[in-house]
Design a protein around this motif. Structure first.
Motif, PDB file in Angstrom:
ATOM      1  N   MET A   1      71.203  23.174  13.512  1.00  0.00           N
ATOM      2  CA  MET A   1      70.884  21.864  14.040  1.00  0.00           C
ATOM      3  C   MET A   1      69.499  21.466  13.538  1.00  0.00           C
ATOM      4  SD  MET A   1      71.070  19.240  16.568  1.00  0.00           S
ATOM      5  CE  MET A   1      72.727  19.612  16.839  1.00  0.00           C
ATOM      6  N   VAL A   2      69.419  20.317  12.939  1.00  0.00           N
ATOM      7  CA  VAL A   2      68.142  19.770  12.479  1.00  0.00           C
ATOM      8  C   VAL A   2      67.354  19.280  13.693  1.00  0.00           C
ATOM      9  CG1 VAL A   2      67.070  18.014  11.034  1.00  0.00           C
ATOM     10  CG2 VAL A   2      69.225  19.039  10.326  1.00  0.00           C
ATOM     11  N   ARG A   3      66.097  19.650  13.789  1.00  0.00           N
ATOM     12  CA  ARG A   3      65.276  19.282  14.943  1.00  0.00           C
ATOM     13  C   ARG A   3      64.327  18.135  14.589  1.00  0.00           C
ATOM     14  NH1 ARG A   3      67.238  22.908  17.889  1.00  0.00           N
ATOM     15  NH2 ARG A   3      67.156  25.127  17.586  1.00  0.00           N
ATOM     16  N   ASP A   4      64.911  16.979  14.262  1.00  0.00           N
ATOM     17  CA  ASP A   4      64.107  15.833  13.875  1.00  0.00           C
ATOM     18  C   ASP A   4      64.175  14.671  14.866  1.00  0.00           C
ATOM     19  OD1 ASP A   4      66.675  14.962  13.419  1.00  0.00           O
ATOM     20  OD2 ASP A   4      66.419  14.633  11.279  1.00  0.00           O
ATOM     21  N   GLY A   5      64.908  14.842  15.973  1.00  0.00           N
ATOM     22  CA  GLY A   5      65.008  13.791  16.985  1.00  0.00           C
ATOM     23  C   GLY A   5      65.894  12.624  16.598  1.00  0.00           C
ATOM     24  N   VAL A   6      66.644  12.744  15.515  1.00  0.00           N
ATOM     25  CA  VAL A   6      67.538  11.677  15.071  1.00  0.00           C
ATOM     26  C   VAL A   6      68.918  11.892  15.689  1.00  0.00           C
ATOM     27  CG1 VAL A   6      68.669  10.635  13.060  1.00  0.00           C
ATOM     28  CG2 VAL A   6      66.284  11.388  12.908  1.00  0.00           C
ATOM     29  N   TRP A   7      69.427  10.850  16.344  1.00  0.00           N
ATOM     30  CA  TRP A   7      70.748  10.925  16.962  1.00  0.00           C
ATOM     31  C   TRP A   7      71.815  10.807  15.887  1.00  0.00           C
ATOM     32  CZ3 TRP A   7      71.426  12.362  21.855  1.00  0.00           C
ATOM     33  CH2 TRP A   7      70.325  12.273  22.708  1.00  0.00           C
ATOM     34  N   ARG A   8      72.830  11.678  15.975  1.00  0.00           N
ATOM     35  CA  ARG A   8      73.916  11.700  14.996  1.00  0.00           C
ATOM     36  C   ARG A   8      75.261  11.674  15.709  1.00  0.00           C
ATOM     37  NH1 ARG A   8      69.735  14.684  13.050  1.00  0.00           N
ATOM     38  NH2 ARG A   8      69.231  14.486  10.843  1.00  0.00           N
ATOM     39  N   THR A   9      76.210  10.996  15.072  1.00  0.00           N
ATOM     40  CA  THR A   9      77.588  10.962  15.541  1.00  0.00           C
ATOM     41  C   THR A   9      78.433  11.713  14.530  1.00  0.00           C
ATOM     42  OG1 THR A   9      77.215   8.787  16.520  1.00  0.00           O
ATOM     43  CG2 THR A   9      79.490   9.442  16.217  1.00  0.00           C
ATOM     44  N   SER A  10      79.394  12.459  14.995  1.00  0.00           N
ATOM     45  CA  SER A  10      80.251  13.226  14.096  1.00  0.00           C
ATOM     46  C   SER A  10      80.950  12.315  13.092  1.00  0.00           C
ATOM     47  CB  SER A  10      81.306  13.982  14.899  1.00  0.00           C
ATOM     48  OG  SER A  10      82.248  14.572  14.025  1.00  0.00           O
ATOM     49  N   THR A  11      81.047  12.783  11.868  1.00  0.00           N
ATOM     50  CA  THR A  11      81.788  12.032  10.856  1.00  0.00           C
ATOM     51  C   THR A  11      83.278  12.026  11.173  1.00  0.00           C
ATOM     52  OG1 THR A  11      81.948  14.012   9.482  1.00  0.00           O
ATOM     53  CG2 THR A  11      80.124  12.504   9.020  1.00  0.00           C
ATOM     54  N   ARG A  12      83.715  12.903  12.062  1.00  0.00           N
ATOM     55  CA  ARG A  12      85.123  12.960  12.455  1.00  0.00           C
ATOM     56  C   ARG A  12      85.450  12.035  13.633  1.00  0.00           C
ATOM     57  NH1 ARG A  12      87.553  18.792  11.473  1.00  0.00           N
ATOM     58  NH2 ARG A  12      86.352  19.355   9.652  1.00  0.00           N
TER      59      ARG A  12
ATOM     60  N   GLU B   1      76.836  11.424  20.846  1.00  0.00           N
ATOM     61  CA  GLU B   1      75.823  11.603  19.814  1.00  0.00           C
ATOM     62  C   GLU B   1      74.992  12.816  20.180  1.00  0.00           C
ATOM     63  OE1 GLU B   1      75.069   7.043  18.431  1.00  0.00           O
ATOM     64  OE2 GLU B   1      73.900   7.772  20.122  1.00  0.00           O
ATOM     65  N   VAL B   2      74.502  13.509  19.169  1.00  0.00           N
ATOM     66  CA  VAL B   2      73.717  14.722  19.369  1.00  0.00           C
ATOM     67  C   VAL B   2      72.418  14.590  18.585  1.00  0.00           C
ATOM     68  CG1 VAL B   2      73.676  17.220  19.038  1.00  0.00           C
ATOM     69  CG2 VAL B   2      75.818  16.088  19.604  1.00  0.00           C
ATOM     70  N   ALA B   3      71.322  15.053  19.185  1.00  0.00           N
ATOM     71  CA  ALA B   3      70.033  15.065  18.493  1.00  0.00           C
ATOM     72  C   ALA B   3      69.324  16.370  18.783  1.00  0.00           C
ATOM     73  CB  ALA B   3      69.158  13.899  18.943  1.00  0.00           C
ATOM     74  N   GLY B   4      68.737  16.938  17.762  1.00  0.00           N
ATOM     75  CA  GLY B   4      67.943  18.154  17.923  1.00  0.00           C
ATOM     76  C   GLY B   4      66.474  17.791  18.074  1.00  0.00           C
ATOM     77  N   PHE B   5      65.863  18.265  19.122  1.00  0.00           N
ATOM     78  CA  PHE B   5      64.440  18.053  19.369  1.00  0.00           C
ATOM     79  C   PHE B   5      63.733  19.401  19.275  1.00  0.00           C
ATOM     80  CE2 PHE B   5      66.740  14.701  21.607  1.00  0.00           C
ATOM     81  CZ  PHE B   5      66.142  13.571  21.064  1.00  0.00           C
TER      82      PHE B   5
END
Length: 63
Positions: free
Chosen positions: A1-12, A21-25
């Motif tokens: 998991m990238v810990r950049d605080g950017v929210w991401r939605t699965s490409t699936r 959405e998931v974000a790594g902090f």
């Protein structure tokens, strides 16, 4: 998991808006509803999130 605080939605997710959405902090992993971005956020320790993802992958592989 990238810990950049950017929210991401699965490409699936298919882009229909019914997803999370998931974000790594720095010290947590956040999960929120993509339809309610200002709403509540669940937070997990990185190790708890990794355990969850691994279990989900195993479950999907067995189905």
């Amino acid at each position: 998991m990238v810990r950049d605080g950017v929210w991401r939605t699965s490409t699936r997710s298919g882009g229909e808006g019914n997803c999370v959405e998931v974000a790594g902090f720095a010290e947590t992993v956040g999960v929120r509803d993509s339809k309610d971005r200002q709403g509540p956020t669940l937070t997990f320790t990185p190790s708890a999130w990794t355990t969850f993802v691994q279990a989900a992958k195993r479950s999907t592989a067995q189905a």
